[in-house]
Design a protein around this motif. Structure first.
Motif, PDB file in Angstrom:
ATOM      1  N   VAL A 198       1.048  -1.157   0.018  1.00 16.14           N
ATOM      2  CA  VAL A 198       0.065   0.003   0.175  1.00 16.14           C
ATOM      3  C   VAL A 198       0.830   1.398   0.081  1.00 16.14           C
ATOM      4  N   VAL A 199       0.582   2.334  -0.877  1.00 17.58           N
ATOM      5  CA  VAL A 199       1.218   3.409  -0.935  1.00 17.58           C
ATOM      6  C   VAL A 199       0.261   4.729  -0.719  1.00 17.58           C
ATOM      7  N   PHE A 222       3.948  -0.593   3.835  1.00 18.64           N
ATOM      8  CA  PHE A 222       3.205   0.286   3.587  1.00 18.64           C
ATOM      9  C   PHE A 222       4.051   1.512   3.440  1.00 18.64           C
ATOM     10  N   VAL A 223       3.847   2.338   2.467  1.00 20.75           N
ATOM     11  CA  VAL A 223       4.805   3.331   1.906  1.00 20.75           C
ATOM     12  C   VAL A 223       3.988   4.613   2.075  1.00 20.75           C
ATOM     13  N   THR A 249       6.531   1.265   6.385  1.00 24.54           N
ATOM     14  CA  THR A 249       7.681   0.317   6.083  1.00 24.54           C
ATOM     15  C   THR A 249       8.909   1.392   5.521  1.00 24.54           C
ATOM     16  N   ALA A 250       8.375   2.534   4.814  1.00 27.29           N
ATOM     17  CA  ALA A 250       9.197   3.170   4.244  1.00 27.29           C
ATOM     18  C   ALA A 250       8.284   4.748   3.600  1.00 27.29           C
ATOM     19  N   ARG A 289       9.885  -1.345  -3.932  1.00 26.72           N
ATOM     20  CA  ARG A 289      10.271  -2.729  -4.072  1.00 26.72           C
ATOM     21  C   ARG A 289      11.029  -3.083  -2.915  1.00 26.72           C
ATOM     22  N   LEU A 290      11.778  -2.394  -2.204  1.00 23.03           N
ATOM     23  CA  LEU A 290      12.588  -2.563  -0.915  1.00 23.03           C
ATOM     24  C   LEU A 290      11.630  -2.768   0.282  1.00 23.03           C
ATOM     25  N   ALA A 291      10.527  -2.142   0.199  1.00 21.54           N
ATOM     26  CA  ALA A 291       9.585  -2.373   1.293  1.00 21.54           C
ATOM     27  C   ALA A 291       8.975  -3.628   1.148  1.00 21.54           C
TER      28      ALA A 291
END
Length: 128
Positions: A52-53, A79-80, A100-101, A121-123
């Motif tokens: 989720v962004v 979750f960004v 997360t980011a 991608r990293l999250a």
């Protein structure tokens, strides 16, 4: 590069369109959108997403409140938080809520989005 399904939560039509198109065409993400926290919860009940962004300022609550409400306690939903607000004052509360980011909207909403795509991608990788 494998495709990930992302739920983009943003109430600005311009940003939603630009971010969705760029993440799909240039970074091979599958994008679905929501414009509020309530729509986000419905979408999460109906479909599976890899991430989720969300913008910080939603019409019905903040992105941090949204992150806290969908966190399963296991950190499995990346979750960004995508915000134009200064990140430092939000960081501690956001991390406690399960964010997360972070990505700043500054140039990411209108310019090159390689950093943004990489954060997603990293999250996702961090929560696998």
């Amino acid at each position: 590069m494998s495709s990930h399904t992302v739920l983009l939560v943003e109430d600005s039509d311009f940003i939603t369109q630009h971010v969705s198109e760029t993440l799909q065409s240039e970074h091979e993400f599958e994008i679905e959108t929501a414009t509020s926290a309530a729509e986000t919860r419905t979408a999460l009940e109906e479909s599976a997403f890899d991430c989720v962004v969300s913008t910080y300022e939603l019409p019905d609550e903040t992105g941090i409140e949204l992150a806290a409400s969908i966190d399963d306690g296991e950190g499995t939903m990346p979750f960004v938080l995508f915000t134009g607000n200064p990140l430092e004052p939000l960081a501690e509360e956001a991390i406690e809520a399960g964010v997360t980011a972070f990505v700043s909207k500054s140039s990411r909403a209108t310019g090159d989005m390689n950093v943004f795509a990489n954060r997603i991608r990293l999250a996702i990788a961090a929560c696998d």
